[in-house]
Write a protein that holds these residues in place. Structure first.
Motif, short mmCIF file in Angstrom:
data_model
loop_
_atom_site.label_atom_id
_atom_site.label_comp_id
_atom_site.label_asym_id
_atom_site.label_seq_id
_atom_site.Cartn_x
_atom_site.Cartn_y
_atom_site.Cartn_z
N MET A 118 -8.67 6.85 -8.51
CA MET A 118 -9.43 6.17 -7.46
C MET A 118 -8.89 6.61 -6.11
O MET A 118 -7.72 6.98 -5.98
CB MET A 118 -9.33 4.65 -7.62
N PRO A 119 -9.74 6.56 -5.09
CA PRO A 119 -9.28 6.93 -3.74
C PRO A 119 -8.23 5.92 -3.24
O PRO A 119 -8.16 4.78 -3.70
CB PRO A 119 -10.54 6.85 -2.89
N PHE A 120 -7.44 6.37 -2.28
CA PHE A 120 -6.36 5.53 -1.75
C PHE A 120 -6.90 4.29 -1.06
O PHE A 120 -6.33 3.21 -1.17
CB PHE A 120 -5.51 6.36 -0.78
N LEU A 170 -6.02 0.29 -1.69
CA LEU A 170 -5.60 -0.67 -0.67
C LEU A 170 -6.49 -1.91 -0.64
O LEU A 170 -6.00 -3.03 -0.46
CB LEU A 170 -5.59 0.00 0.71
N VAL A 171 -7.79 -1.71 -0.83
CA VAL A 171 -8.71 -2.85 -0.85
C VAL A 171 -8.39 -3.77 -2.03
O VAL A 171 -8.34 -4.99 -1.88
CB VAL A 171 -10.18 -2.36 -0.90
N ARG A 172 -8.16 -3.20 -3.18
CA ARG A 172 -7.82 -4.01 -4.35
C ARG A 172 -6.47 -4.71 -4.17
O ARG A 172 -6.30 -5.87 -4.56
CB ARG A 172 -7.79 -3.14 -5.60
N ILE A 206 -5.73 -8.76 -4.18
CA ILE A 206 -4.76 -9.40 -5.06
C ILE A 206 -3.78 -10.24 -4.24
O ILE A 206 -3.49 -11.40 -4.58
CB ILE A 206 -4.02 -8.34 -5.91
N VAL A 207 -3.26 -9.68 -3.14
CA VAL A 207 -2.32 -10.42 -2.30
C VAL A 207 -2.98 -11.65 -1.69
O VAL A 207 -2.40 -12.74 -1.66
CB VAL A 207 -1.73 -9.49 -1.21
N GLY A 208 -4.22 -11.51 -1.23
CA GLY A 208 -4.95 -12.66 -0.67
C GLY A 208 -5.19 -13.73 -1.72
O GLY A 208 -5.09 -14.94 -1.43
N GLY A 209 -5.50 -13.34 -2.93
CA GLY A 209 -5.69 -14.31 -4.00
C GLY A 209 -4.42 -15.05 -4.34
O GLY A 209 -4.43 -16.26 -4.59
N ILE A 210 -3.31 -14.34 -4.31
CA ILE A 210 -2.02 -14.99 -4.58
C ILE A 210 -1.70 -15.99 -3.48
O ILE A 210 -1.28 -17.12 -3.75
CB ILE A 210 -0.90 -13.93 -4.72
N PHE A 211 -1.92 -15.63 -2.22
CA PHE A 211 -1.65 -16.54 -1.11
C PHE A 211 -2.54 -17.78 -1.19
O PHE A 211 -2.07 -18.91 -0.99
CB PHE A 211 -1.87 -15.84 0.24
#
Length: 85
Positions: free
Chosen positions: A17-19, A23-25, A29-34
Protein backbone atom coordinates in the motif's frame (compact mmCIF):
# COMPACT_ATOMS: atom_id res chain seq x y z
CA UNK A 1 -18.41 -39.92 4.40
CA UNK A 2 -15.59 -38.80 2.28
CA UNK A 3 -14.50 -35.23 1.68
CA UNK A 4 -12.49 -34.20 -1.30
CA UNK A 5 -10.47 -31.16 -0.23
CA UNK A 6 -8.04 -31.28 -3.12
CA UNK A 7 -10.37 -29.06 -5.14
CA UNK A 8 -9.84 -26.12 -2.75
CA UNK A 9 -6.97 -23.83 -3.54
CA UNK A 10 -5.72 -20.87 -1.55
CA UNK A 11 -4.08 -18.11 -3.50
CA UNK A 12 -1.74 -15.84 -1.55
CA UNK A 13 -0.89 -12.50 -3.08
CA UNK A 14 1.16 -9.66 -1.64
CA UNK A 15 0.17 -6.06 -2.26
CA UNK A 16 2.02 -3.01 -1.07
CA UNK A 17 0.00 0.00 0.00
CA UNK A 18 1.15 3.58 -0.53
CA UNK A 19 2.74 5.40 2.40
CA UNK A 20 -0.10 7.96 2.65
CA UNK A 21 -2.65 5.16 3.00
CA UNK A 22 -0.55 3.68 5.81
CA UNK A 23 -0.53 7.08 7.58
CA UNK A 24 -4.29 7.45 7.19
CA UNK A 25 -4.89 4.02 8.71
CA UNK A 26 -2.41 4.71 11.50
CA UNK A 27 -4.14 8.01 12.36
CA UNK A 28 -7.50 6.22 12.40
CA UNK A 29 -6.18 3.60 14.80
CA UNK A 30 -4.59 6.19 17.12
CA UNK A 31 -7.77 8.31 17.07
CA UNK A 32 -9.89 5.28 17.88
CA UNK A 33 -7.66 4.40 20.80
CA UNK A 34 -7.87 7.97 22.17
CA UNK A 35 -11.65 8.14 21.85
CA UNK A 36 -12.15 4.69 23.38
CA UNK A 37 -9.91 5.44 26.36
CA UNK A 38 -11.64 8.81 26.82
CA UNK A 39 -15.06 7.15 26.96
CA UNK A 40 -13.72 4.46 29.29
CA UNK A 41 -12.21 7.12 31.57
CA UNK A 42 -15.52 8.99 31.68
CA UNK A 43 -17.47 5.83 32.45
CA UNK A 44 -15.09 4.78 35.24
CA UNK A 45 -15.22 8.29 36.72
CA UNK A 46 -19.01 8.20 36.62
CA UNK A 47 -19.05 4.80 38.36
CA UNK A 48 -16.64 6.04 41.03
CA UNK A 49 -18.84 9.10 41.63
CA UNK A 50 -21.91 6.89 41.98
CA UNK A 51 -20.09 4.53 44.35
CA UNK A 52 -18.69 7.37 46.48
CA UNK A 53 -22.04 9.15 46.59
CA UNK A 54 -23.89 5.99 47.61
CA UNK A 55 -21.48 5.11 50.42
CA UNK A 56 -20.62 8.75 51.27
CA UNK A 57 -16.88 8.49 50.59
CA UNK A 58 -14.38 11.10 49.46
CA UNK A 59 -15.85 14.48 48.53
CA UNK A 60 -19.35 13.18 49.30
CA UNK A 61 -18.50 12.63 52.98
CA UNK A 62 -20.69 14.84 55.17
CA UNK A 63 -18.68 17.61 56.80
CA UNK A 64 -19.24 18.74 60.33
CA UNK A 65 -19.89 22.47 60.56
CA UNK A 66 -19.62 24.02 63.98
CA UNK A 67 -21.13 27.45 64.36
CA UNK A 68 -19.58 29.01 67.39
CA UNK A 69 -19.26 32.76 67.97
CA UNK A 70 -20.40 33.55 64.40
CA UNK A 71 -17.60 31.72 62.63
CA UNK A 72 -17.90 28.63 60.45
CA UNK A 73 -15.09 26.23 61.41
CA UNK A 74 -13.57 29.21 63.27
CA UNK A 75 -12.17 30.61 60.01
CA UNK A 76 -14.88 32.19 57.87
CA UNK A 77 -17.22 34.83 59.29
CA UNK A 78 -20.91 34.35 58.58
CA UNK A 79 -22.31 36.95 56.20
CA UNK A 80 -25.56 37.42 58.06
CA UNK A 81 -23.92 38.42 61.32
CA UNK A 82 -20.98 40.47 60.05
CA UNK A 83 -22.48 42.23 57.05
CA UNK A 84 -21.96 45.96 56.86
CA UNK A 85 -24.96 46.79 54.62
Amino acid sequence: MKYDISSLMVTVTEQHMPFWQFLVRLCGIVGGIFSTTGMLHGFVGFCVDIFCCRFKLGVYRPKEVSISDGLVNNHTPLLSENSAH
